[in-house]
Design a protein around this motif. Sequence first.
Motif, PDB file in Angstrom:
ATOM      1  N   GLN A 102       0.847  -1.197  -0.081  1.00 11.81           N
ATOM      2  CA  GLN A 102      -0.004  -0.105   0.040  1.00 11.81           C
ATOM      3  C   GLN A 102       0.856   1.355   0.273  1.00 11.81           C
ATOM      4  OE1 GLN A 102      -0.580  -2.816   1.709  1.00 11.81           O
ATOM      5  NE2 GLN A 102      -2.757  -3.086   2.177  1.00 11.81           N
ATOM      6  N   SER A 103       1.946   1.192   0.440  1.00 18.85           N
ATOM      7  CA  SER A 103       3.049   2.339   0.474  1.00 18.85           C
ATOM      8  C   SER A 103       3.533   2.744  -0.812  1.00 18.85           C
ATOM      9  CB  SER A 103       4.070   2.307   1.164  1.00 18.85           C
ATOM     10  OG  SER A 103       4.853   1.009   0.795  1.00 18.85           O
ATOM     11  N   GLY A 104       3.303   1.819  -1.913  1.00 18.84           N
ATOM     12  CA  GLY A 104       4.050   1.939  -3.317  1.00 18.84           C
ATOM     13  C   GLY A 104       5.386   2.012  -3.067  1.00 18.84           C
ATOM     14  N   THR A 105       5.947   1.990  -2.182  1.00 21.83           N
ATOM     15  CA  THR A 105       7.526   1.893  -2.000  1.00 21.83           C
ATOM     16  C   THR A 105       8.106   0.586  -1.331  1.00 21.83           C
ATOM     17  OG1 THR A 105       7.471   3.040   0.099  1.00 21.83           O
ATOM     18  CG2 THR A 105       7.600   4.379  -1.436  1.00 21.83           C
ATOM     19  N   GLY A 128      -8.685  15.222 -22.450  1.00 21.28           N
ATOM     20  CA  GLY A 128      -8.439  15.964 -21.056  1.00 21.28           C
ATOM     21  C   GLY A 128      -8.528  15.123 -19.896  1.00 21.28           C
ATOM     22  N   ALA A 129      -7.490  14.852 -19.351  1.00 25.33           N
ATOM     23  CA  ALA A 129      -7.561  14.177 -17.813  1.00 25.33           C
ATOM     24  C   ALA A 129      -6.040  14.468 -17.127  1.00 25.33           C
ATOM     25  CB  ALA A 129      -7.827  12.623 -17.953  1.00 25.33           C
ATOM     26  N   PRO A 130      -6.246  14.674 -15.731  1.00 24.69           N
ATOM     27  CA  PRO A 130      -5.049  14.750 -15.107  1.00 24.69           C
ATOM     28  C   PRO A 130      -3.862  13.962 -15.144  1.00 24.69           C
ATOM     29  CG  PRO A 130      -6.899  14.141 -13.449  1.00 24.69           C
ATOM     30  CD  PRO A 130      -7.300  14.367 -14.903  1.00 24.69           C
ATOM     31  N   GLY A 131      -2.844  14.130 -14.997  1.00 23.35           N
ATOM     32  CA  GLY A 131      -1.599  13.310 -15.203  1.00 23.35           C
ATOM     33  C   GLY A 131      -1.356  12.274 -13.743  1.00 23.35           C
ATOM     34  N   ALA A 132      -1.825  13.345 -12.661  1.00 18.69           N
ATOM     35  CA  ALA A 132      -1.767  12.394 -11.383  1.00 18.69           C
ATOM     36  C   ALA A 132      -3.097  12.607 -10.384  1.00 18.69           C
ATOM     37  CB  ALA A 132      -0.691  13.408 -10.547  1.00 18.69           C
ATOM     38  N   LEU A 133      -3.310  11.360  -9.804  1.00 18.52           N
ATOM     39  CA  LEU A 133      -4.625  11.418  -9.019  1.00 18.52           C
ATOM     40  C   LEU A 133      -4.143  11.230  -7.513  1.00 18.52           C
ATOM     41  CD1 LEU A 133      -6.136   8.521 -11.178  1.00 18.52           C
ATOM     42  CD2 LEU A 133      -6.600  11.142 -11.550  1.00 18.52           C
ATOM     43  N   LYS A 134      -5.192  11.621  -7.002  1.00 18.34           N
ATOM     44  CA  LYS A 134      -5.267  11.468  -5.598  1.00 18.34           C
ATOM     45  C   LYS A 134      -6.445  10.845  -4.838  1.00 18.34           C
ATOM     46  CE  LYS A 134      -2.667  15.625  -3.948  1.00 18.34           C
ATOM     47  NZ  LYS A 134      -2.644  16.795  -2.873  1.00 18.34           N
ATOM     48  N   TYR A 135      -6.478  10.098  -3.946  1.00 14.89           N
ATOM     49  CA  TYR A 135      -7.561   9.283  -3.663  1.00 14.89           C
ATOM     50  C   TYR A 135      -8.765  10.039  -3.374  1.00 14.89           C
ATOM     51  CZ  TYR A 135      -3.811   5.850  -3.191  1.00 14.89           C
ATOM     52  OH  TYR A 135      -3.027   5.045  -3.121  1.00 14.89           O
ATOM     53  N   ASN A 136      -9.939   9.586  -3.864  1.00 13.18           N
ATOM     54  CA  ASN A 136     -11.394  10.132  -4.098  1.00 13.18           C
ATOM     55  C   ASN A 136     -11.494  11.512  -4.571  1.00 13.18           C
ATOM     56  OD1 ASN A 136     -12.758   8.299  -2.103  1.00 13.18           O
ATOM     57  ND2 ASN A 136     -11.502   8.897  -0.478  1.00 13.18           N
ATOM     58  N   LEU A 137     -10.393  11.868  -5.306  1.00 11.68           N
ATOM     59  CA  LEU A 137     -10.372  13.053  -6.233  1.00 11.68           C
ATOM     60  C   LEU A 137     -11.445  13.021  -7.494  1.00 11.68           C
ATOM     61  CD1 LEU A 137      -8.976  15.739  -7.235  1.00 11.68           C
ATOM     62  CD2 LEU A 137      -7.709  14.141  -8.902  1.00 11.68           C
ATOM     63  N   ILE A 166      -7.221  -0.400  -2.834  1.00  9.28           N
ATOM     64  CA  ILE A 166      -7.548  -0.350  -4.107  1.00  9.28           C
ATOM     65  C   ILE A 166      -6.705  -0.306  -4.843  1.00  9.28           C
ATOM     66  CG2 ILE A 166      -9.576   0.277  -5.374  1.00  9.28           C
ATOM     67  CD1 ILE A 166     -10.397  -1.100  -2.566  1.00  9.28           C
ATOM     68  N   ALA A 167      -5.998   0.891  -5.007  1.00  7.87           N
ATOM     69  CA  ALA A 167      -5.087   1.326  -5.780  1.00  7.87           C
ATOM     70  C   ALA A 167      -3.733   1.755  -5.337  1.00  7.87           C
ATOM     71  CB  ALA A 167      -5.494   2.422  -6.825  1.00  7.87           C
ATOM     72  N   PRO A 168      -2.854   0.505  -5.102  1.00  9.81           N
ATOM     73  CA  PRO A 168      -1.467   1.076  -4.466  1.00  9.81           C
ATOM     74  C   PRO A 168      -0.829   2.341  -5.365  1.00  9.81           C
ATOM     75  CG  PRO A 168      -1.822  -1.299  -4.631  1.00  9.81           C
ATOM     76  CD  PRO A 168      -2.875  -0.594  -5.307  1.00  9.81           C
ATOM     77  N   PRO A 169      -0.157   3.253  -4.709  1.00 10.45           N
ATOM     78  CA  PRO A 169       0.590   4.187  -5.596  1.00 10.45           C
ATOM     79  C   PRO A 169       1.320   3.613  -6.622  1.00 10.45           C
ATOM     80  CG  PRO A 169       0.632   4.893  -2.971  1.00 10.45           C
ATOM     81  CD  PRO A 169       0.141   3.310  -3.300  1.00 10.45           C
ATOM     82  N   ALA A 170       1.421   4.146  -7.969  1.00  8.50           N
ATOM     83  CA  ALA A 170       2.078   3.538  -8.963  1.00  8.50           C
ATOM     84  C   ALA A 170       1.540   4.334 -10.396  1.00  8.50           C
ATOM     85  CB  ALA A 170       1.705   1.954  -9.077  1.00  8.50           C
ATOM     86  N   TYR A 171       2.215   3.760 -11.396  1.00  7.71           N
ATOM     87  CA  TYR A 171       1.572   4.354 -12.693  1.00  7.71           C
ATOM     88  C   TYR A 171       0.416   3.457 -13.158  1.00  7.71           C
ATOM     89  CZ  TYR A 171       5.047   8.120 -13.196  1.00  7.71           C
ATOM     90  OH  TYR A 171       5.757   9.248 -13.071  1.00  7.71           O
ATOM     91  N   TRP A 188      -1.500   7.475 -19.519  1.00 10.68           N
ATOM     92  CA  TRP A 188      -0.584   7.168 -18.308  1.00 10.68           C
ATOM     93  C   TRP A 188      -0.834   8.210 -17.191  1.00 10.68           C
ATOM     94  CZ3 TRP A 188       1.494   2.724 -17.270  1.00 10.68           C
ATOM     95  CH2 TRP A 188       1.968   1.831 -18.335  1.00 10.68           C
ATOM     96  N   VAL A 189      -1.233   7.738 -16.036  1.00 10.06           N
ATOM     97  CA  VAL A 189      -1.578   8.705 -14.603  1.00 10.06           C
ATOM     98  C   VAL A 189      -0.885   8.124 -13.535  1.00 10.06           C
ATOM     99  CG1 VAL A 189      -3.796   9.294 -15.454  1.00 10.06           C
ATOM    100  CG2 VAL A 189      -3.576   7.304 -14.166  1.00 10.06           C
ATOM    101  N   LYS A 190      -0.503   8.932 -12.606  1.00 11.06           N
ATOM    102  CA  LYS A 190       0.291   8.355 -11.524  1.00 11.06           C
ATOM    103  C   LYS A 190      -0.531   8.429 -10.449  1.00 11.06           C
ATOM    104  CE  LYS A 190       4.513   9.066  -9.098  1.00 11.06           C
ATOM    105  NZ  LYS A 190       4.219   8.934  -7.539  1.00 11.06           N
ATOM    106  N   GLN A 191      -0.791   7.343  -9.809  1.00 14.68           N
ATOM    107  CA  GLN A 191      -1.773   7.319  -8.403  1.00 14.68           C
ATOM    108  C   GLN A 191      -0.931   7.566  -7.330  1.00 14.68           C
ATOM    109  OE1 GLN A 191      -5.463   6.317  -7.856  1.00 14.68           O
ATOM    110  NE2 GLN A 191      -4.642   7.639  -6.299  1.00 14.68           N
ATOM    111  N   ASN A 192      -1.180   8.726  -6.706  1.00 15.96           N
ATOM    112  CA  ASN A 192      -0.489   9.003  -5.495  1.00 15.96           C
ATOM    113  C   ASN A 192      -1.270   8.716  -4.298  1.00 15.96           C
ATOM    114  OD1 ASN A 192       1.853  10.413  -6.768  1.00 15.96           O
ATOM    115  ND2 ASN A 192       0.384  12.144  -7.335  1.00 15.96           N
ATOM    116  N   ASN A 193      -0.325   8.633  -3.197  1.00 15.14           N
ATOM    117  CA  ASN A 193      -1.116   8.263  -2.027  1.00 15.14           C
ATOM    118  C   ASN A 193      -1.533   9.469  -1.233  1.00 15.14           C
ATOM    119  OD1 ASN A 193      -1.258   5.961   0.045  1.00 15.14           O
ATOM    120  ND2 ASN A 193       0.929   5.686   0.042  1.00 15.14           N
TER     121      ASN A 193
END
Length: 531
Positions: A165-168, A434-443, A505-510, A526-531
Amino acid sequence: MKISSVMVVLLLVQAMILVSVDAQGTWQIINKNAGIATMHAAVTHFDTVILLDRTNTGATQINLPNGRCRDQPLERVLKKDCTAHSVMLTASSGAVRPLFVFTDTWCSSGQFFDTGMMVQTGGDFEGNKKIRTLAPCAPGGTCDWTELAEPLAAGRWYSSNQLLQSGTRQIIVGGRAAANYEFYPKRKAGEGTFPLALLGGCCDNLYPFVFLLPNGDLFIFTTRDSVALNWGTGKVTRKYPTIPGNPRNYPSAGSAVMLPLSFANGFATAEILVCGGAATGASGSNNVNAPASKSCGRIVATAGAPGWAMEDMPIGRTMGDMLNMPNGEVLIINGAQNGFQGWGKANNPAFNPVSYNPGAGAGKRFTTLAKTGIARMYHSTANLLSDGRVIIAGSNTHQFYTFTGAFPTELRVEAFSPPYLGANFNAVRPTITGAPGALKYNLVFTMTFTVTTRVGGVGVYQNSAPYSTHSYSQGQRSLLLKTTAPVKVGAGYSMQVTAAPNNNIAPPAYYILFCVQNGIPSRGKWVKQNN
């Protein structure tokens, strides 16, 4: 099979955005000689593809650049080797660039970190405890493998990795003579391995199937049995019923996916699909002609009283690869119809892929697709590309590179275009504008898209980029996100999309985002899911 009301909603949602098609798809060779026989493959967020073979094959057919050679005194075949055993392939052109890997990656494992860095672990002999990393780059870049001095706590040969879940951090599960798991990086200095009884025994228990469940536990399956593991406490939280039929893991080589997690049930329902494999006892008795299994089992791992619901594929298959596709379907591809995994242990290639529609009724879920003319047997790979195609590489049923006999070492790379990329469906295919390149949870974000026909049946899928090897894609997951009804805006459409709720649900990753209309996906973004 008992289906909860929540599952009914999920199936209806998936069925809404799927459409049956008559076309069977098309095949294209995108590289006639990649230089290596691919045993492991992963698609990066630059739309390049990391291809890896083992190092103890002797010389390959692609040289290292600038006269560089691999001087490895522990190598058992070719101690001075000036050829590459890994390449970076550009998906759009098929061009390859040699990469340098120092220790043996035979039957190793891997996964991407949230930064997009590939972590590759284990292998045979001098590579058994090795950790390698590759920070990918765009076509034309010079990125390459780095071998770390830090060793694994145990030798890992035929193990499986899962991003946590940390992505790291990743968990590395099982392997030959390794009925345990460990973490990379370690959670504390000096941390070792942790036993897991499920991984013990003698047979058909390698490359275990590992999936991160919505509650944070891990679903771990090997041979015919499975458990849920709380990796934080090390406790097995539940044991699942034994799947009927044949064994499913290496060398019997079935395959598995977790079906798309969906907003329709709050992402709370996780269903595992396990298909194919060798006949019971085939590997133990060395029966290379035993018919492969047609059997598929499906279990709701999050149900209160889960059980396996069984049905048959149209084609028996061992060594097949199963992929979550951009429209919620599952593609089953590669493999053989007789025998099991190993050098010269299988025959009768399964040339036809099969699609599986989880939202259709029993008896109506499978569709047989267009066949290839290339046998993809032992040591083959399959990965989803962001353009919606599937890249297929590898097949070497021999100890060394052998270009004679019924199933010669295969250096060609193919792309399979599923039916949704057919000319008849281009008018239905949306284009993300159009869509963001990075996502935050519940965004809640805005996605804009165009389509040349009247809009309808639109959904958004978010798919990971897994590590494909030995009939299992490590780290594979797919999410069906919540969307509002599209509204007309200028020459296109706009809708609101809600990102995944948390890192279970979506561990941080591309990930790759796909806009899907009536079962036809856009080119992915491609989008980057952030924690």
